[in-house]
Design a protein around this motif. Structure first.
Motif, PDB file in Angstrom:
ATOM      1  N   HIS A 384       0.829  -1.211   0.000  1.00  0.00           N
ATOM      2  CA  HIS A 384       0.000   0.000   0.000  1.00  0.00           C
ATOM      3  C   HIS A 384       0.862   1.259   0.000  1.00  0.00           C
ATOM      4  O   HIS A 384       0.586   2.223  -0.734  1.00  0.00           O
ATOM      5  CB  HIS A 384      -0.915  -0.008   1.225  1.00  0.00           C
ATOM      6  N   ARG A 388       1.041   4.047  -2.932  1.00  0.00           N
ATOM      7  CA  ARG A 388       0.742   5.452  -2.633  1.00  0.00           C
ATOM      8  C   ARG A 388       1.889   6.350  -3.055  1.00  0.00           C
ATOM      9  O   ARG A 388       1.674   7.427  -3.631  1.00  0.00           O
ATOM     10  CB  ARG A 388       0.473   5.595  -1.129  1.00  0.00           C
ATOM     11  N   THR A 391       1.841   6.678  -6.795  1.00  0.00           N
ATOM     12  CA  THR A 391       0.744   7.549  -7.229  1.00  0.00           C
ATOM     13  C   THR A 391       1.098   9.015  -7.018  1.00  0.00           C
ATOM     14  O   THR A 391       0.849   9.870  -7.884  1.00  0.00           O
ATOM     15  CB  THR A 391      -0.541   7.203  -6.464  1.00  0.00           C
TER      16      THR A 391
END
Length: 413
Positions: A384, A388, A391
């Motif tokens: 995760h 992130r 992104t």
């Protein structure tokens, strides 16, 4: 969809009747526990090697016809086994051949039947349909296991195989009468038949899977959970009969609670409207934390309290992941994507139990549950954070409106 659910319930009950007695049959023939494990691996092996081909066949051929033919073939195999058992002519070599044939047919049957359920409901109801399918599967498992003991006691082992054969024939008889609901996505089999052969290749499905970050993330979450968790029939059996000093009856109670949690989770999963990989990861991490606490359980009573939410979380996570898998690819690629998933999933199912068994040998049942839970939770958290960060980095590198030259803006306008 109601008829399809009834047919699946009957078929699942028959399948679990057969699975319940099959290991006992191998033990009667060979007297070897190793041979029992070998028979299970032999039946699973075709899925590892041929699932991608089976998925391609499902994309190329009409789905209802494919499902009906594969179910009829499984019925023939069940009737053949039943006849050999009744005549006392079944030996280990024949049983292995039948297991290989069954596994090969299943590489086509599994994706065909799974996607046939998708074709019966509107696209927005597919997650609910998958949840209903999970509920039917769990209910069939409970009923089939119960009926197996009764059937063997009164009619013998061959009757179980005959019953499973008739359950496949029931599904075959129902399939021609299935009609999609209003708004259901029509299967692209007719259009697929007109597509060039180059567009229907196995390579196309593999390439789509490899280039799809959502599916790769789903594979990672599912794989790490399958290897280091989930195998509660193994880890909890050793925990209950070892450190918690329970017997077979105590583990039977744990197994019943696990089954009940699976049914509750299937009901909750049927209410999902927008499943996502993020939801699957969050549920897998939650299950990992519950697994860690279960490994620390001081008593059987505490473990029973934890087992129910563990099973519920696992069931909802499975439903969400299956919904993503069946809806993310375009319609003409879904069979091949399911085929790729079948090969990968078989690798986990074959490699997971031995790896977990080795971990229990090294760390004990408590250590295996705790270590496995930590690995799962840490892996998901790391994934995760990496996603992130990627992104954020992508959003920083995108040009803003202020940096785009004015003439470009005027031309675009």
């Amino acid at each position: 969809m109601r008829w399809w659910s009834v047919a699946n319930f009957v078929s699942n009950a028959g399948t679990w009747m057969q699975l319940t007695v099959q290991n006992l049959l191998v033990l009667q023939i060979t007297g070897s526990a190793a041979a029992t494990g070998l028979s299970m691996s032999v039946q699973a092996a075709p899925a590892l090697l041929m699932s991608v081909l089976g998925g391609a066949a499902v994309d190329r051929w009409p789905r209802k016809l494919t499902a009906a033919v594969s179910q009829a073939a499984l019925a023939v195999i069940a009737f053949t086994t039943a006849t050999l058992v009744a005549l006392d002519r079944l030996d280990m070599t024949t049983l292995m051949v039948l297991a290989v044939v069954t596994g090969t047919v299943a590489t086509v049957d599994n994706p065909a039947c799974a996607l046939l359920g998708n074709d019966l409901v509107p696209a927005e109801d597919v997650p609910s349909a998958i949840g209903v399918g999970a509920l039917v599967c769990n209910a069939g498992r409970l009923v089939g296991a119960a009926l197996a003991g009764v059937t063997v006691g009164f009619l013998g082992t061959a009757a179980v195989y005959f019953a499973n054969g008739f359950s496949f024939l029931f599904v075959t008889a129902v399939i021609p009468f299935l009609r999609p609901a209003a708004g259901a996505v029509r299967q692209a089999a007719g259009r697929a038949a007109r597509r060039p052969a180059s567009d229907m290749s196995v390579r196309e499905g593999l390439a789509f899977f490899a280039r799809r970050p959502r599916l790769l993330a789903l594979a990672g979450v599912t794989g790490i959970s399958a290897v280091f968790g989930r195998n509660y029939g193994l880890t909890l059996a050793v925990l209950v009969t070892g450190p918690l000093a329970g017997g077979a009856g105590a583990f039977g109670t744990v197994s019943t609670v696990l089954a009940a949690g699976g049914i509750v989770g299937a009901v909750l999963g049927a209410r999902l409207r927008r499943p996502s990989v993020r939801l699957v990861g969050a549920l897998a991490a939650t299950g990992a934390l519950l697994q860690i606490v279960a490994g620390l359980s001081p008593s059987l009573a505490v473990l029973l309290v934890l087992v129910l939410p563990m099973a519920v979380v696992e069931s909802v996570s499975d439903t969400a992941g299956t919904a993503v898998l069946r809806t993310d690819p375009p319609a003409h690629l879904r069979g091949r994507v399911l085929g790729v998933w079948g090969s990968v999933g078989t690798l986990w199912s074959l490699g997971g139990p031995p790896a977990l068994g080795l971990l229990m040998e090294l760390a004990g049942p408590r250590g295996a549950l705790i270590t496995g839970g930590v690995v799962i939770a840490a892996s998901i958290a790391s994934g995760h954070l990496l996603h992130r960060r990627a992104t954020l980095a992508a959003s920083v590198t995108l040009p803003s409106k202020d940096t785009i030259p004015q003439p470009t803006l005027q031309t675009a306008a």
